[in-house]
Design an enzyme around this catalytic site. Sequence first.
Site, PDB file in Angstrom:
ATOM      1  N   ASP A  58      -7.907  -5.611  -0.663  1.00  0.00           N
ATOM      2  CA  ASP A  58      -8.359  -6.480  -1.750  1.00  0.00           C
ATOM      3  C   ASP A  58      -8.146  -7.967  -1.476  1.00  0.00           C
ATOM      4  O   ASP A  58      -8.822  -8.807  -2.051  1.00  0.00           O
ATOM      5  CB  ASP A  58      -7.630  -6.088  -3.046  1.00  0.00           C
ATOM      6  N   HIS A  96       0.845  -1.186   0.000  1.00  0.00           N
ATOM      7  CA  HIS A  96       0.000   0.000   0.000  1.00  0.00           C
ATOM      8  C   HIS A  96       0.880   1.234   0.000  1.00  0.00           C
ATOM      9  O   HIS A  96       1.996   1.200   0.515  1.00  0.00           O
ATOM     10  CB  HIS A  96      -0.935   0.019   1.224  1.00  0.00           C
TER      11      HIS A  96
HETATM   12  C1  COA Z   1      -0.265  -1.002  -3.862  1.00  0.00           C
HETATM   13  C2  COA Z   1       0.956  -0.705  -4.710  1.00  0.00           C
HETATM   14  C3  COA Z   1       0.525  -0.268  -6.101  1.00  0.00           C
HETATM   15  C4  COA Z   1       1.724   0.435  -4.027  1.00  0.00           C
HETATM   16  O1  COA Z   1       2.758   0.724  -4.863  1.00  0.00           O
HETATM   17  P1  COA Z   1       3.906   1.802  -4.604  1.00  0.00           P
HETATM   18  O2  COA Z   1       3.736   2.478  -3.316  1.00  0.00           O
HETATM   19  O3  COA Z   1       4.001   2.636  -5.833  1.00  0.00           O
HETATM   20  O4  COA Z   1       5.196   0.892  -4.498  1.00  0.00           O
HETATM   21  P2  COA Z   1       6.094   0.395  -5.717  1.00  0.00           P
HETATM   22  O5  COA Z   1       5.277  -0.273  -6.753  1.00  0.00           O
HETATM   23  O6  COA Z   1       6.980   1.521  -6.150  1.00  0.00           O
HETATM   24  O7  COA Z   1       6.928  -0.716  -5.008  1.00  0.00           O
HETATM   25  C5  COA Z   1       8.165  -0.521  -4.292  1.00  0.00           C
HETATM   26  C6  COA Z   1       8.906  -1.829  -4.314  1.00  0.00           C
HETATM   27  O8  COA Z   1       8.096  -2.831  -3.696  1.00  0.00           O
HETATM   28  C7  COA Z   1       7.801  -3.892  -4.617  1.00  0.00           C
HETATM   29  N1  COA Z   1       6.388  -4.269  -4.393  1.00  0.00           N
HETATM   30  C8  COA Z   1       5.332  -3.434  -4.232  1.00  0.00           C
HETATM   31  N2  COA Z   1       4.212  -4.134  -4.053  1.00  0.00           N
HETATM   32  C9  COA Z   1       4.571  -5.423  -4.112  1.00  0.00           C
HETATM   33  C10 COA Z   1       3.831  -6.621  -4.026  1.00  0.00           C
HETATM   34  N3  COA Z   1       2.519  -6.598  -3.843  1.00  0.00           N
HETATM   35  N4  COA Z   1       4.500  -7.793  -4.138  1.00  0.00           N
HETATM   36  C11 COA Z   1       5.846  -7.808  -4.328  1.00  0.00           C
HETATM   37  N5  COA Z   1       6.589  -6.691  -4.421  1.00  0.00           N
HETATM   38  C12 COA Z   1       5.959  -5.518  -4.311  1.00  0.00           C
HETATM   39  C13 COA Z   1       8.023  -3.281  -5.995  1.00  0.00           C
HETATM   40  O9  COA Z   1       8.296  -4.273  -6.964  1.00  0.00           O
HETATM   41  C14 COA Z   1       9.193  -2.374  -5.708  1.00  0.00           C
HETATM   42  O10 COA Z   1      10.330  -3.189  -5.619  1.00  0.00           O
HETATM   43  P3  COA Z   1      11.823  -2.656  -6.047  1.00  0.00           P
HETATM   44  O11 COA Z   1      12.032  -1.363  -5.303  1.00  0.00           O
HETATM   45  O12 COA Z   1      12.732  -3.754  -5.634  1.00  0.00           O
HETATM   46  O13 COA Z   1      11.752  -2.443  -7.530  1.00  0.00           O
HETATM   47  C15 COA Z   1       1.860  -1.941  -4.802  1.00  0.00           C
HETATM   48  O14 COA Z   1       2.223  -2.368  -3.508  1.00  0.00           O
HETATM   49  C16 COA Z   1       1.227  -3.057  -5.593  1.00  0.00           C
HETATM   50  O15 COA Z   1       1.374  -3.082  -6.817  1.00  0.00           O
HETATM   51  N6  COA Z   1       0.519  -4.029  -4.916  1.00  0.00           N
HETATM   52  C17 COA Z   1      -0.143  -5.100  -5.613  1.00  0.00           C
HETATM   53  C18 COA Z   1      -1.449  -4.607  -6.212  1.00  0.00           C
HETATM   54  C19 COA Z   1      -2.483  -4.331  -5.141  1.00  0.00           C
HETATM   55  O16 COA Z   1      -2.755  -5.152  -4.283  1.00  0.00           O
HETATM   56  N7  COA Z   1      -3.105  -3.154  -5.237  1.00  0.00           N
HETATM   57  C20 COA Z   1      -4.188  -2.770  -4.363  1.00  0.00           C
HETATM   58  C21 COA Z   1      -3.768  -1.666  -3.469  1.00  0.00           C
HETATM   59  S1  COA Z   1      -5.031  -1.328  -2.260  1.00  0.00           S
END
Ligand code: COA
Length: 387
Positions: free
Chosen positions: A324, A263
């Site tokens: 979710d 998140h």
């Molecule tokens: C929620 C979300 C979009 C937040 O993203 P964010 O704050 O932009 O974080 P980032 O995508 O930049 O991720 C930072 C790091 O964590 C990793 N990461 C983030 N979410 C992850 C997950 N669910 N599983 C594995 N790795 C994850 C990324 O690959 C990144 O790794 P790196 O720095 O080694 O490249 C992200 O955690 C995600 O994609 N989760 C899965 C989808 C989901 O459940 N979304 C619903 C949110 S309520």
Amino acid sequence: MTDESRAKVATRGLEGVVATTTAICKVEDNSLVYRGYSIDELATKAEYEEVAYLLLNGDLPTKEQLRDFKAELVKHRTLSPFLRKILQEMSESGTAMDVLRTVASASAVEDPAEGDNSPEAEYRKAIRLTAKLPTILATYMRRRRGEQPVPPDPSLDHAANFARMAGVDDGHPRAADILNTCFILQAEHGLNASTFTARVVAGTNADMHAAVTAAFGALKGPLHGGATDTTMKMLEEIGSPDHVETFVDKAIQQKYKFSGFGHRVYLTEDPRAKHLRKFAMELAKDWKGKPYFEIQERLAKAIAERRPKMSPSAAAKVNVVNVDYYAATTYTFLGIPADLGTSIFALGRIAGWSAHIMEQHGDNRLIRPESEYTGPLGKRYIPIAER
Ligand SMILES: CC(C)(COP(=O)(O)OP(=O)(O)OC[C@H]1O[C@@H](n2cnc3c(N)ncnc32)[C@H](O)[C@@H]1OP(=O)(O)O)[C@@H](O)C(=O)NCCC(=O)NCCS
């Protein structure tokens, strides 16, 4: 403005950027508050209609206000022949989110307050949209099963009426109660991507239907509400509790993003997840299909154990099970097809979107950030004949 404050430095994903003020919702690590009320209280004690009223009006309704608000919702549940026709044609091949977005958008055409962005008109539009979305989704669900739509029942409250129209209450006696809480948990969440989208659109002084349509588009993505549906896909792909550890080891190597984990704001706990986990655990007892709950419990454990193998940023993200993850299985165990979780999410979120659109219009300024240019400069135009 100083030269320093003029410097254009992009913040990827606008992380940590405060883009507006709001009196609707406060989201902090392990805490979610709607208009001053903790989500834990609302989720365990309130009806969705009370929470929708709270979000739109700023405080909980009195008995009379709630009665009138419910009556207004009941009045607007039915779909016009125009909307039913679009729905019928789209239901053949459209996804639930595409159908909801398109029919909600089309309802602007017949809205009596179209073009009027006054608070009174927007309040009426919010009620009409909130009332109609469950009918659209339930009709779509019935059509997909080759069944005739079941008309709204004016004697039933919002969640119970949806459960009846969609046929979810045939499968589980607590379906209406559980859906009521799910709608509350997903009703509002500050400046999440779809609400921010809605505010950007509202910020141009476009109308509520335009802003809600855009919000639907943002909610669909798997990094946002789409994660409910991709969580089910992931659990299906794992297939059995015994496959979990192999799946996780491979996933870490491939830098796979586990749906339902991570998140932007919550660092240790998403306060909604515990309520949904309780539902998923309860409903799993009667579930006759694949052991999705066992898979997801083992998956959460396996991911937690393997955090040291991940990059520090990924390890920090997977520390949080988000809304979710257990919403996906809760809906599945209620008999709702695995690809419809995100659309159920939208039925709740319409209240939050509408409240934010009204708040934006109440004190509007165009939302127009800048970008940091990284392309070339100084190129000279060469006439086409010379290229
Ligand atoms: C929620 C979300 C979009 C937040 O993203 P964010 O704050 O932009 O974080 P980032 O995508 O930049 O991720 C930072 C790091 O964590 C990793 N990461 C983030 N979410 C992850 C997950 N669910 N599983 C594995 N790795 C994850 C990324 O690959 C990144 O790794 P790196 O720095 O080694 O490249 C992200 O955690 C995600 O994609 N989760 C899965 C989808 C989901 O459940 N979304 C619903 C949110 S309520």
